[in-house]
Write a protein that holds these residues in place. Structure first.
Motif, PDB file in Angstrom:
ATOM      1  N   UNK A 106       0.868  -1.177   0.000  1.00 47.30           N
ATOM      2  CA  UNK A 106       0.000   0.000   0.000  1.00 47.30           C
ATOM      3  C   UNK A 106       0.906   1.229   0.000  1.00 47.30           C
ATOM      4  N   UNK A 107       1.102   1.816  -1.171  1.00 45.16           N
ATOM      5  CA  UNK A 107       2.051   2.915  -1.305  1.00 45.16           C
ATOM      6  C   UNK A 107       1.667   4.129  -0.455  1.00 45.16           C
ATOM      7  N   UNK A 129       0.349   4.222   2.471  1.00 48.45           N
ATOM      8  CA  UNK A 129       0.682   4.073   3.893  1.00 48.45           C
ATOM      9  C   UNK A 129       2.192   3.939   4.092  1.00 48.45           C
ATOM     10  N   UNK A 130       2.890   3.473   3.050  1.00 52.27           N
ATOM     11  CA  UNK A 130       4.353   3.356   3.132  1.00 52.27           C
ATOM     12  C   UNK A 130       4.946   3.908   1.841  1.00 52.27           C
ATOM     13  N   UNK A 131       5.042   5.227   1.801  1.00 51.77           N
ATOM     14  CA  UNK A 131       5.461   5.896   0.577  1.00 51.77           C
ATOM     15  C   UNK A 131       6.948   5.667   0.307  1.00 51.77           C
ATOM     16  N   UNK A 132       7.294   5.358  -0.947  1.00 53.42           N
ATOM     17  CA  UNK A 132       8.712   5.182  -1.294  1.00 53.42           C
ATOM     18  C   UNK A 132       9.449   6.518  -1.245  1.00 53.42           C
ATOM     19  N   UNK A 133      10.777   6.425  -1.182  1.00 50.27           N
ATOM     20  CA  UNK A 133      11.616   7.613  -1.057  1.00 50.27           C
ATOM     21  C   UNK A 133      12.127   8.042  -2.431  1.00 50.27           C
ATOM     22  N   UNK A 134      11.960   9.343  -2.710  1.00 48.85           N
ATOM     23  CA  UNK A 134      12.551   9.936  -3.907  1.00 48.85           C
ATOM     24  C   UNK A 134      13.501  11.044  -3.458  1.00 48.85           C
ATOM     25  N   UNK A 135      14.645  11.170  -4.110  1.00 47.29           N
ATOM     26  CA  UNK A 135      15.622  12.183  -3.740  1.00 47.29           C
ATOM     27  C   UNK A 135      15.563  13.350  -4.721  1.00 47.29           C
ATOM     28  N   UNK A 136      15.313  14.533  -4.166  1.00 47.74           N
ATOM     29  CA  UNK A 136      15.199  15.752  -4.964  1.00 47.74           C
ATOM     30  C   UNK A 136      16.534  16.482  -4.947  1.00 47.74           C
ATOM     31  N   UNK A 137      17.112  16.702  -6.113  1.00 54.08           N
ATOM     32  CA  UNK A 137      18.401  17.367  -6.234  1.00 54.08           C
ATOM     33  C   UNK A 137      18.206  18.728  -6.914  1.00 54.08           C
ATOM     34  N   UNK A 138      17.987  19.762  -6.107  1.00 54.74           N
ATOM     35  CA  UNK A 138      17.856  21.152  -6.556  1.00 54.74           C
ATOM     36  C   UNK A 138      16.662  21.386  -7.473  1.00 54.74           C
ATOM     37  N   UNK A 139      16.674  20.805  -8.670  1.00 57.81           N
ATOM     38  CA  UNK A 139      15.593  21.083  -9.604  1.00 57.81           C
ATOM     39  C   UNK A 139      15.091  19.834 -10.325  1.00 57.81           C
ATOM     40  N   UNK A 140      15.476  18.641  -9.818  1.00 54.02           N
ATOM     41  CA  UNK A 140      15.015  17.421 -10.470  1.00 54.02           C
ATOM     42  C   UNK A 140      15.053  16.244  -9.480  1.00 54.02           C
ATOM     43  N   UNK A 141      14.346  15.183  -9.840  1.00 54.59           N
ATOM     44  CA  UNK A 141      14.375  13.954  -9.049  1.00 54.59           C
ATOM     45  C   UNK A 141      15.620  13.184  -9.441  1.00 54.59           C
ATOM     46  N   UNK A 142      16.522  13.027  -8.488  1.00 51.79           N
ATOM     47  CA  UNK A 142      17.810  12.411  -8.765  1.00 51.79           C
ATOM     48  C   UNK A 142      17.755  10.885  -8.700  1.00 51.79           C
ATOM     49  N   UNK A 143      16.933  10.342  -7.789  1.00 55.18           N
ATOM     50  CA  UNK A 143      16.846   8.880  -7.687  1.00 55.18           C
ATOM     51  C   UNK A 143      15.552   8.492  -6.992  1.00 55.18           C
ATOM     52  N   UNK A 144      15.220   7.229  -7.138  1.00 54.65           N
ATOM     53  CA  UNK A 144      13.980   6.672  -6.579  1.00 54.65           C
ATOM     54  C   UNK A 144      14.319   5.331  -5.954  1.00 54.65           C
ATOM     55  N   UNK A 145      13.925   5.132  -4.701  1.00 58.18           N
ATOM     56  CA  UNK A 145      14.217   3.889  -3.991  1.00 58.18           C
ATOM     57  C   UNK A 145      12.908   3.215  -3.579  1.00 58.18           C
ATOM     58  N   UNK A 146      12.435   2.267  -4.371  1.00 56.19           N
ATOM     59  CA  UNK A 146      11.214   1.558  -3.997  1.00 56.19           C
ATOM     60  C   UNK A 146      11.474   0.622  -2.830  1.00 56.19           C
ATOM     61  N   UNK A 197       1.134  -5.627   2.813  1.00 54.39           N
ATOM     62  CA  UNK A 197      -0.098  -4.975   3.261  1.00 54.39           C
ATOM     63  C   UNK A 197      -1.337  -5.745   2.829  1.00 54.39           C
ATOM     64  N   UNK A 198      -1.220  -6.566   1.806  1.00 58.21           N
ATOM     65  CA  UNK A 198      -2.373  -7.277   1.264  1.00 58.21           C
ATOM     66  C   UNK A 198      -1.937  -8.625   0.693  1.00 58.21           C
ATOM     67  N   UNK A 199      -2.931  -9.428   0.306  1.00 57.95           N
ATOM     68  CA  UNK A 199      -2.715 -10.740  -0.299  1.00 57.95           C
ATOM     69  C   UNK A 199      -1.848 -11.650   0.581  1.00 57.95           C
ATOM     70  N   UNK A 200      -2.159 -11.681   1.883  1.00 56.08           N
ATOM     71  CA  UNK A 200      -1.376 -12.519   2.791  1.00 56.08           C
ATOM     72  C   UNK A 200      -1.447 -13.995   2.411  1.00 56.08           C
ATOM     73  N   UNK A 201      -2.633 -14.467   2.079  1.00 61.07           N
ATOM     74  CA  UNK A 201      -2.762 -15.890   1.742  1.00 61.07           C
ATOM     75  C   UNK A 201      -1.996 -16.218   0.464  1.00 61.07           C
ATOM     76  N   UNK A 202      -2.089 -15.349  -0.538  1.00 63.31           N
ATOM     77  CA  UNK A 202      -1.358 -15.575  -1.782  1.00 63.31           C
ATOM     78  C   UNK A 202       0.151 -15.515  -1.546  1.00 63.31           C
ATOM     79  N   UNK A 203       0.577 -14.573  -0.726  1.00 61.17           N
ATOM     80  CA  UNK A 203       1.997 -14.473  -0.392  1.00 61.17           C
ATOM     81  C   UNK A 203       2.465 -15.721   0.348  1.00 61.17           C
TER      82      UNK A 203
END
Length: 302
Positions: A59-60, A62-79, A104-110
């Motif tokens: 569930x994004x 509730x647990x948002x991934x981290x993005x790194x902002x470098x001055x004027x652009x997104x420098x990297x994304x860490x899912x 967060x979901x699909x416990x039985x399938x997991x």
């Protein structure tokens, strides 16, 4: 190929290895699981065998991934990551590590996917660790409760054997499903002093590492954890000297240990009720128990 995961090609035979499980999301008092994961990845070589699909399990919002902002652009994304890794211990013994977030979901399938993987790789055992807050003084060894079907581990290490209902979590479900089909499973819940639970407690992580070794025979480096545990204990003891309330609390817990009233084997949680308690209710029950102990101690001093 499962819809829940992607499997990477391997060139070596991996049958019969132990699998460790370190998942965060339910309870990680003392940042025990996080420390164990960081310690293994910092000290041992690893490669990804299987990576689970975030879009199916996470569930994004509730647990948002981290993005790194470098001055004027997104420098990297860490899912976020939930994966099974191949690792080798200090003695060059291979093992599998299921590591990452609790789905967060699909416990039985997991659970079905993990069972399928366990059967395909014919794992020799499944060992998991997590930690909960508990009315135990830091001056004592970390408390332990053990679940699963490893009677040797239960008889050797389990101090707290409650009869109660608790909020569900994925590692308990994995344990239940794996035991059903005959895999050897040991689950270690570490009891971290409740007044330290929001801190990193290296002694708890060190205890977790030692328990994994006892259950699997794997050999891990531990010098840095031991040094950190020693330094942390010194810091806590210095703070206790300057805090009368904390001194009183620890004295209460120690007195309970001496009399056998608050040792893990004499846990405050009782038999099941009609509805399983929430995490907040469990915390309230522990706090009420501590309050009773404080009043008893005050009465003894009068």
């Amino acid at each position: 190929m499962s819809d829940l995961y992607r499997e990477y090609e391997q060139t070596e035979e991996l049958s019969g290895l132990p699998m460790l499980c370190l998942l965060t999301g339910f309870s990680d008092s003392g940042s025990t699981v996080q420390q164990l994961s960081e310690h293994l990845f910092a000290n041992l070589d690893n490669q990804v065998l299987i990576r689970f699909d975030n879009d199916s399990l996470l569930d994004y919002r509730s647990r948002r991934p981290v993005l790194y902002f470098e001055k004027d652009h997104i420098d990297s994304y860490e899912p976020a990551s939930l994966a099974i890794y191949l690792m080798k211990d200090e003695a060059d013994q291979p093992f599998l590590l299921l590591e990452g977030y609790e789905p967060d979901m699909k416990w039985e399938a997991f659970s079905r996917s993990v069972l399928e993987i366990a059967e395909r790789y014919q794992i020799s055992s499944f060992t998991w660790v997590h930690a909960i807050p508990f009315p135990i003084p830091h001056t004592r060894a970390t408390g332990i409760t053990v679940s699963g079907n490893r009677k040797d581990m239960i008889e050797r290490f389990s101090e707290w054997k409650p009869q109660t209902q608790v909020p569900g979590n994925i590692v308990h479900l994995l344990e239940y499903r794996l035991v059903e089909v005959g895999f050897e499973v040991a689950g270690f819940v570490l009891l971290v002093p409740h007044y330290l639970a929001d801190n990193e407690v290296p002694k708890a992580a060190l205890s977790g590492l030692e328990l994994i070794t006892a259950a699997t025979g794997l050999v891990f480096p531990s010098d840095d954890l031991r040094e950190r545990a020693s330094a942390f204990d010194k810091k806590v003891n210095n703070q206790v000297q300057d805090n009368q309330e904390l001194q009183k609390l620890i004295a209460t817990l120690e007195q309970g240990y001496a009399s056998g009233e608050t040792a893990p084997a004499r846990a405050p949680l009782g038999k099941p009720t009609a509805q399983p308690p929430s995490a907040d209710q469990l915390a309230d029950e522990l706090e009420k128990y501590l309050a009773t102990l404080r009043r008893n101690l005050d009465g003894d001093k009068e």
